[in-house]
Write a protein that holds these residues in place. Structure first.
Motif, PDB file in Angstrom:
ATOM      1  N   GLU A 210       1.908  17.014  -7.032  1.00 38.30           N
ATOM      2  CA  GLU A 210       0.940  16.200  -6.290  1.00 38.30           C
ATOM      3  C   GLU A 210       0.144  17.057  -5.299  1.00 38.30           C
ATOM      4  OE1 GLU A 210       0.086  13.150  -6.746  1.00 38.30           O
ATOM      5  OE2 GLU A 210       1.625  12.600  -8.221  1.00 38.30           O
ATOM      6  N   SER A 211       0.786  18.057  -4.711  1.00 33.35           N
ATOM      7  CA  SER A 211       0.103  18.941  -3.775  1.00 33.35           C
ATOM      8  C   SER A 211      -0.998  19.738  -4.470  1.00 33.35           C
ATOM      9  CB  SER A 211       1.108  19.890  -3.123  1.00 33.35           C
ATOM     10  OG  SER A 211       0.474  20.754  -2.206  1.00 33.35           O
ATOM     11  N   LYS A 212      -0.715  20.241  -5.670  1.00 31.32           N
ATOM     12  CA  LYS A 212      -1.729  20.985  -6.424  1.00 31.32           C
ATOM     13  C   LYS A 212      -2.882  20.070  -6.825  1.00 31.32           C
ATOM     14  CE  LYS A 212       1.284  24.609  -8.292  1.00 31.32           C
ATOM     15  NZ  LYS A 212       1.888  25.205  -9.509  1.00 31.32           N
ATOM     16  N   LYS A 213      -2.575  18.822  -7.187  1.00 30.83           N
ATOM     17  CA  LYS A 213      -3.625  17.854  -7.525  1.00 30.83           C
ATOM     18  C   LYS A 213      -4.536  17.601  -6.322  1.00 30.83           C
ATOM     19  CE  LYS A 213      -2.731  13.991  -9.457  1.00 30.83           C
ATOM     20  NZ  LYS A 213      -2.058  12.720  -9.819  1.00 30.83           N
ATOM     21  N   LEU A 214      -3.934  17.470  -5.146  1.00 29.76           N
ATOM     22  CA  LEU A 214      -4.709  17.222  -3.936  1.00 29.76           C
ATOM     23  C   LEU A 214      -5.608  18.398  -3.609  1.00 29.76           C
ATOM     24  CD1 LEU A 214      -5.326  15.536  -1.392  1.00 29.76           C
ATOM     25  CD2 LEU A 214      -3.342  16.617  -0.299  1.00 29.76           C
ATOM     26  N   ILE A 215      -5.078  19.619  -3.718  1.00 31.63           N
ATOM     27  CA  ILE A 215      -5.871  20.814  -3.440  1.00 31.63           C
ATOM     28  C   ILE A 215      -7.051  20.911  -4.403  1.00 31.63           C
ATOM     29  CG2 ILE A 215      -5.836  23.338  -3.470  1.00 31.63           C
ATOM     30  CD1 ILE A 215      -2.914  23.170  -2.521  1.00 31.63           C
TER      31      ILE A 215
ATOM     32  N   ASN B 168       0.836  -1.207   0.000  1.00 26.89           N
ATOM     33  CA  ASN B 168       0.000   0.000   0.000  1.00 26.89           C
ATOM     34  C   ASN B 168       0.870   1.255   0.000  1.00 26.89           C
ATOM     35  OD1 ASN B 168      -2.386  -1.496   0.066  1.00 26.89           O
ATOM     36  ND2 ASN B 168      -2.436  -1.540   2.311  1.00 26.89           N
ATOM     37  N   ALA B 169       1.935   1.241   0.789  1.00 25.21           N
ATOM     38  CA  ALA B 169       2.834   2.403   0.839  1.00 25.21           C
ATOM     39  C   ALA B 169       3.574   2.581  -0.478  1.00 25.21           C
ATOM     40  CB  ALA B 169       3.830   2.247   1.981  1.00 25.21           C
ATOM     41  N   ALA B 170       3.953   1.461  -1.101  1.00 21.99           N
ATOM     42  CA  ALA B 170       4.703   1.528  -2.359  1.00 21.99           C
ATOM     43  C   ALA B 170       3.867   2.113  -3.487  1.00 21.99           C
ATOM     44  CB  ALA B 170       5.202   0.139  -2.742  1.00 21.99           C
ATOM     45  N   LYS B 171       2.549   2.027  -3.387  1.00 19.48           N
ATOM     46  CA  LYS B 171       1.676   2.557  -4.432  1.00 19.48           C
ATOM     47  C   LYS B 171       1.425   4.050  -4.287  1.00 19.48           C
ATOM     48  CE  LYS B 171      -1.673  -0.354  -3.646  1.00 19.48           C
ATOM     49  NZ  LYS B 171      -2.979  -1.036  -3.776  1.00 19.48           N
ATOM     50  N   MET B 172       1.851   4.632  -3.175  1.00 22.87           N
ATOM     51  CA  MET B 172       1.577   6.045  -2.919  1.00 22.87           C
ATOM     52  C   MET B 172       2.707   6.935  -3.446  1.00 22.87           C
ATOM     53  SD  MET B 172       0.156   5.893   0.991  1.00 22.87           S
ATOM     54  CE  MET B 172      -1.281   4.926   1.433  1.00 22.87           C
ATOM     55  N   PRO B 173       2.384   7.964  -4.211  1.00 28.71           N
ATOM     56  CA  PRO B 173       3.422   8.896  -4.687  1.00 28.71           C
ATOM     57  C   PRO B 173       4.228   9.512  -3.552  1.00 28.71           C
ATOM     58  CG  PRO B 173       1.376   9.258  -5.873  1.00 28.71           C
ATOM     59  CD  PRO B 173       1.053   8.299  -4.766  1.00 28.71           C
ATOM     60  N   VAL B 174       3.582   9.736  -2.394  1.00 28.83           N
ATOM     61  CA  VAL B 174       4.269  10.384  -1.283  1.00 28.83           C
ATOM     62  C   VAL B 174       5.521   9.603  -0.871  1.00 28.83           C
ATOM     63  CG1 VAL B 174       2.869   9.210   0.488  1.00 28.83           C
ATOM     64  CG2 VAL B 174       3.987  11.384   1.024  1.00 28.83           C
ATOM     65  N   THR B 175       5.465   8.270  -0.960  1.00 29.15           N
ATOM     66  CA  THR B 175       6.610   7.443  -0.580  1.00 29.15           C
ATOM     67  C   THR B 175       7.819   7.749  -1.450  1.00 29.15           C
ATOM     68  OG1 THR B 175       5.126   5.668   0.132  1.00 29.15           O
ATOM     69  CG2 THR B 175       7.429   5.068  -0.296  1.00 29.15           C
ATOM     70  N   TRP B 176       7.609   7.835  -2.755  1.00 27.62           N
ATOM     71  CA  TRP B 176       8.715   8.030  -3.693  1.00 27.62           C
ATOM     72  C   TRP B 176       9.146   9.486  -3.759  1.00 27.62           C
ATOM     73  CZ3 TRP B 176      10.606   3.588  -4.040  1.00 27.62           C
ATOM     74  CH2 TRP B 176       9.772   2.468  -3.960  1.00 27.62           C
ATOM     75  N   ILE B 177       8.247  10.389  -3.400  1.00 29.76           N
ATOM     76  CA  ILE B 177       8.630  11.797  -3.300  1.00 29.76           C
ATOM     77  C   ILE B 177       9.602  11.984  -2.134  1.00 29.76           C
ATOM     78  CG2 ILE B 177       7.784  14.105  -2.708  1.00 29.76           C
ATOM     79  CD1 ILE B 177       5.227  13.382  -4.285  1.00 29.76           C
ATOM     80  N   ILE B 178       9.251  11.391  -0.975  1.00 31.99           N
ATOM     81  CA  ILE B 178      10.153  11.456   0.181  1.00 31.99           C
ATOM     82  C   ILE B 178      11.482  10.792  -0.150  1.00 31.99           C
ATOM     83  CG2 ILE B 178      10.510  10.725   2.568  1.00 31.99           C
ATOM     84  CD1 ILE B 178       7.478  10.865   2.952  1.00 31.99           C
TER      85      ILE B 178
END
Length: 435
Positions: free
Chosen positions: A410-415, A218-228
């Protein structure tokens, strides 16, 4: 119960913030061959490549261990993991103070891959993350870095001053190691007796949020993981190369050994005492990470490029020191960037440790090869080998900028998605009221 955030500031959380910041400072024991590069090399009689091999020995298990460490801190008490890390690493420091052989030293650094790689990083980051919400993350991590900087710089500069020219002798350097190990052993005891595990939500997740190995997927599928991971990798590559500025000033500009120790302490810790909290406050005021990073890393990158072309003559020593300090201060304003995506992209708190651990495995993987590679360059090419070091710094900064660009996207997409959902809810409420 999780610590509540609000307008009253962090005064009600200063004790856990101080203890967690002091705890992470235990990595000074791991970084002794970096901070005290010249005297460490002299006392243990090592080549540059052997110096790099020490961190490679640490990274051999620590890098894959970051994933396990992230999973552990989502499964068990983060306080227990952090306390165990600090106490056990201090004991390894006492062992190192016997000035053992190179092979024994390699084994000690390998054991630190367990005490630090498995137990410390993810657990400490998760503890800090839980001290406040997204509006406070810049300040929390910024103040934490400042506290870490004060403790670390104070010890490094204080010991360098007290020991003086004897710092590159066996007796002098043993005093350095014992000083660090003794202090952090006391910090570990302080965490055990005085840190309130339940009050700040650092115990394991509720039963409804128990972590399984499926969490990794689940974590590997999240963009946030690879951004960090990307931001951390860039920061760490640049920081690793930057740590060689101390022996560079000694080899290229004739800086005395005791000065190189003071310089290394200021570079690694002293500057961030001011830069990290200032950068954190600016980030919280802006509300986004990307603008801060773009406006700080870019000029720092240009200064590093300029530094690489300055003639290697002792008469340029002050100019070079000044430019290095300026570049580091500017870049340190945004060094909290790698910790921001968790809150900025609203990653699930139950997966915070797993995401961090997976990201750090890739973010810190340069430890497996980079210090040893740089040491090889220095042994083979001498002072000219530092040309490669400057090039590596530039590459690290470019990777960091790329990761922050992705974070901004990704932040702009979330907003935009949250605004769309809000409009839909308002329309639905309006239709309901009309009926």
């Amino acid at each position: 119960m999780r610590a509540t955030s609000g307008k009253r500031g962090l005064r009600d959380r200063i004790i856990p913030l101080f203890l967690l910041s002091a705890a992470v400072s235990v990595v000074n024991i791991l970084f002794l061959p970096i901070i005290f590069y010249v005297p460490f090399q002299a006392v243990f009689e090592l080549s540059n490549e052997q110096m790099g091999s020490l961190l490679a020995a640490y990274a051999s298990l620590a890098v894959p261990g970051y994933v396990v460490g992230g999973w552990l801190c989502d499964k068990f008490s983060s306080k227990t993991l952090v306390t165990t890390s600090v106490l056990s690493t201090s004991l390894l420091g006492f062992w190192m103070s016997t000035i053992p052989s190179y092979n024994t030293l390699l084994f000690i650094f390998f054991l630190m891959s367990i005490t630090l790689g498995l137990f410390l990083w993810s657990a400490q980051i998760k503890c800090l993350r839980m001290l406040g919400d997204n509006t406070e993350q810049g300040r929390i991590f910024g103040y934490s870095m400042a506290i870490d900087g004060i403790i670390s710089a104070g010890f490094c500069l204080g010991l360098a001053y007290l020991i003086g020219e004897n710092i590159d002798t066996v007796a002098g350097f043993r005093t350095v190691i014992l000083g660090f190990s003794g202090f952090f052993f006391l910090v570990g005891l302080g965490l055990f007796f005085f840190y309130d595990n339940k009050k700040y939500g650092t115990s394991s997740s509720d039963d409804s949020e128990r972590i399984t190995f499926k969490s990794l997927w689940n974590a590997a599928k999240m963009p946030v993981t690879w951004i960090i991971a990307m931001i951390s990798f860039g920061v760490y590559v640049e920081s690793t190369a930057l740590s060689y500025m101390s022996p560079y000033l000694n080899a290229a500009y004739g800086m005395p050994v005791v000065w190189t120790t003071a310089f290394a302490a200021i570079v690694r810790y002293g500057i961030k005492i001011l830069a990290a909290p200032i950068g954190g406050l600016i980030r919280d005021k802006i509300g986004r990470t990307a603008p801060l990073v773009y406006s700080t890393v870019t000029p720092a990158l240009l200064i590093i490029i300029i530094l690489s072309f300055i003639p290697r003559d002792h008469k340029y020593l002050i100019l070079v020191i000044s430019l290095i300090f300026l570049a580091i201060f500017i870049s340190r304003l945004s060094y909290t960037a790698a910790n921001m995506p968790l809150a900025e992209l609203k990653a699930p708190l139950a997966l915070a440790g797993t995401i961090t651990g997976l990201a750090l495995m890739f973010g810190y993987c340069s430890d497996l090869f980079l210090p040893k590679l740089i040491g090889h360059f220095l042994d083979m090419y001498g002072v000219s080998g530092y040309n490669y070091v400057f090039g590596i710094m530039v590459i690290g900064m470019m990777i960091m900028l790329t990761g922050v660009f992705w974070l901004n996207y990704e932040s702009k997409k979330l907003i935009a998605r949250e605004k769309s959902e809000h409009v839909q809810q308002e329309d639905l409420q309006a239709n309901t009221n009309a009926i």
